[in-house]
Design an enzyme around this catalytic site. Structure first.
Site, PDB file in Angstrom:
ATOM      1  N   SER A 193       0.824  -1.212   0.000  1.00  0.00           N
ATOM      2  CA  SER A 193       0.000   0.000   0.000  1.00  0.00           C
ATOM      3  C   SER A 193       0.858   1.262   0.000  1.00  0.00           C
ATOM      4  O   SER A 193       2.002   1.261   0.445  1.00  0.00           O
ATOM      5  CB  SER A 193      -0.894   0.025   1.237  1.00  0.00           C
ATOM      6  OG  SER A 193      -1.652  -1.150   1.308  1.00  0.00           O
TER       7      SER A 193
HETATM    8  N1  SAH Z   1      -1.331  -4.755   4.048  1.00  0.00           N
HETATM    9  C1  SAH Z   1      -0.669  -4.998   2.798  1.00  0.00           C
HETATM   10  C2  SAH Z   1      -1.550  -4.693   1.593  1.00  0.00           C
HETATM   11  C3  SAH Z   1      -1.404  -5.770   0.612  1.00  0.00           C
HETATM   12  S1  SAH Z   1      -2.522  -5.896  -0.718  1.00  0.00           S
HETATM   13  C4  SAH Z   1       0.683  -4.320   2.718  1.00  0.00           C
HETATM   14  O1  SAH Z   1       1.021  -3.537   3.610  1.00  0.00           O
HETATM   15  O2  SAH Z   1       1.438  -4.602   1.812  1.00  0.00           O
HETATM   16  C5  SAH Z   1      -3.800  -6.916  -0.054  1.00  0.00           C
HETATM   17  C6  SAH Z   1      -3.461  -8.335   0.316  1.00  0.00           C
HETATM   18  O3  SAH Z   1      -4.675  -8.922   0.780  1.00  0.00           O
HETATM   19  C7  SAH Z   1      -2.979  -9.222  -0.843  1.00  0.00           C
HETATM   20  O4  SAH Z   1      -1.776  -9.835  -0.499  1.00  0.00           O
HETATM   21  C8  SAH Z   1      -4.110 -10.253  -0.998  1.00  0.00           C
HETATM   22  O5  SAH Z   1      -3.664 -11.534  -1.366  1.00  0.00           O
HETATM   23  C9  SAH Z   1      -4.702 -10.285   0.404  1.00  0.00           C
HETATM   24  N2  SAH Z   1      -6.089 -10.739   0.519  1.00  0.00           N
HETATM   25  C10 SAH Z   1      -7.158 -10.435  -0.289  1.00  0.00           C
HETATM   26  N3  SAH Z   1      -8.277 -11.039   0.181  1.00  0.00           N
HETATM   27  C11 SAH Z   1      -7.908 -11.734   1.298  1.00  0.00           C
HETATM   28  C12 SAH Z   1      -8.617 -12.578   2.223  1.00  0.00           C
HETATM   29  N4  SAH Z   1      -9.922 -12.829   2.097  1.00  0.00           N
HETATM   30  N5  SAH Z   1      -7.911 -13.141   3.240  1.00  0.00           N
HETATM   31  C13 SAH Z   1      -6.581 -12.907   3.402  1.00  0.00           C
HETATM   32  N6  SAH Z   1      -5.867 -12.133   2.565  1.00  0.00           N
HETATM   33  C14 SAH Z   1      -6.517 -11.545   1.526  1.00  0.00           C
END
Ligand code: SAH
Length: 208
Positions: A59
């Site tokens: 992010s």
């Molecule tokens: N907090 C992260 C943002 C990553 S993008 C950071 O600081 O980098 C969002 C992430 O959520 C992705 O890796 C995706 O695979 C995960 N994701 C999406 N839906 C999800 C779910 N239902 N359960 C767990 N992870 C999920």
């Protein structure tokens, strides 16, 4: 070079309304370059989201800081994060709260972040490979829940695994756009407030 860019980023965040000095100091202490692929490292302190593989992104620092500020964290809090991704948001939270429980549904990202947390000697993050929408019932209740993947609505599990008085922050899909929503549970009723427009990857069910 990274240090100059880091200071510039901290100033930019402060100017954009991140007034909590504990959050700015957590961002200053976490090396964002460790959470992104080598070929993007020179952009580690630009205020932008970057690709981390598997079609996912780390992010934007402003969004990490903003969502963290909306969570109103104190050092006693137990936090659940859905969507570990790069692990960067979890690392920032780990400097502010007692313990962070974070769930990722993509195996390769889950494995990568476990190694980064170990390398950085962060010991108050507990990771899990699963569908985060099911929550983490062995660890309930949570004082705070942060969801970092866009969803049209929160799952029943998430709504029941938050403490009374607790706060949930999530990107919510509303009429073809995404906004950050902060929910506060008071006497078992959720009150919501809408904040900035954002662009997150989708929240998906199951694992891969
Ligand atoms: N907090 C992260 C943002 C990553 S993008 C950071 O600081 O980098 C969002 C992430 O959520 C992705 O890796 C995706 O695979 C995960 N994701 C999406 N839906 C999800 C779910 N239902 N359960 C767990 N992870 C999920």
């Amino acid at each position: 070079m990274l240090d100059v860019k880091k200071i510039r980023l901290i100033l930019e965040l402060r100017e954009s309304g991140i007034s909590d000095s504990n959050i700015l100091s957590a961002i200053e202490r976490i090396p964002r370059e460790k959470f992104i692929p080598d070929n993007f490292r020179n952009q580690a302190y630009d205020n932008i989201a970057l690709p981390i593989g598997d079609n996912q992104t780390i992010s934007q620092p402003f969004v990490v800081a903003k969502m963290t500020q909306l969570l109103e964290i104190n050092p006693k809090h137990k936090i659940l994060e859905i969507g570990t991704g790069s692990g960067y948001q979890s690392a920032v939270l780990s400097k502010l709260a007692r313990r962070v429980y974070t769930i990722e549904r993509i195996k390769s990202l889950f494995v990568k972040t476990e190694n980064i947390f170990r390398e950085l000697k962060i010991s108050n993050i507990v990771t899990k490979y699963a569908d985060g929408n099911l929550g983490w019932k062995e660890q309930i209740p949570f004082d705070r829940i942060i969801i970092t993947a866009a969803t049209p609505f929160l799952s029943k599990e998430i709504l029941t695994q938050i403490n009374d008085g607790g706060i949930i922050v999530s990107p919510i899909i509303q009429e073809n756009k995404q906004v950050i929503v902060k929910y506060k549970k008071i006497n078992n009723v959720l009150k919501s407030e809408i904040y900035d427009d954002v662009l997150f990857v989708p929240n998906l069910s199951g694992t891969e």
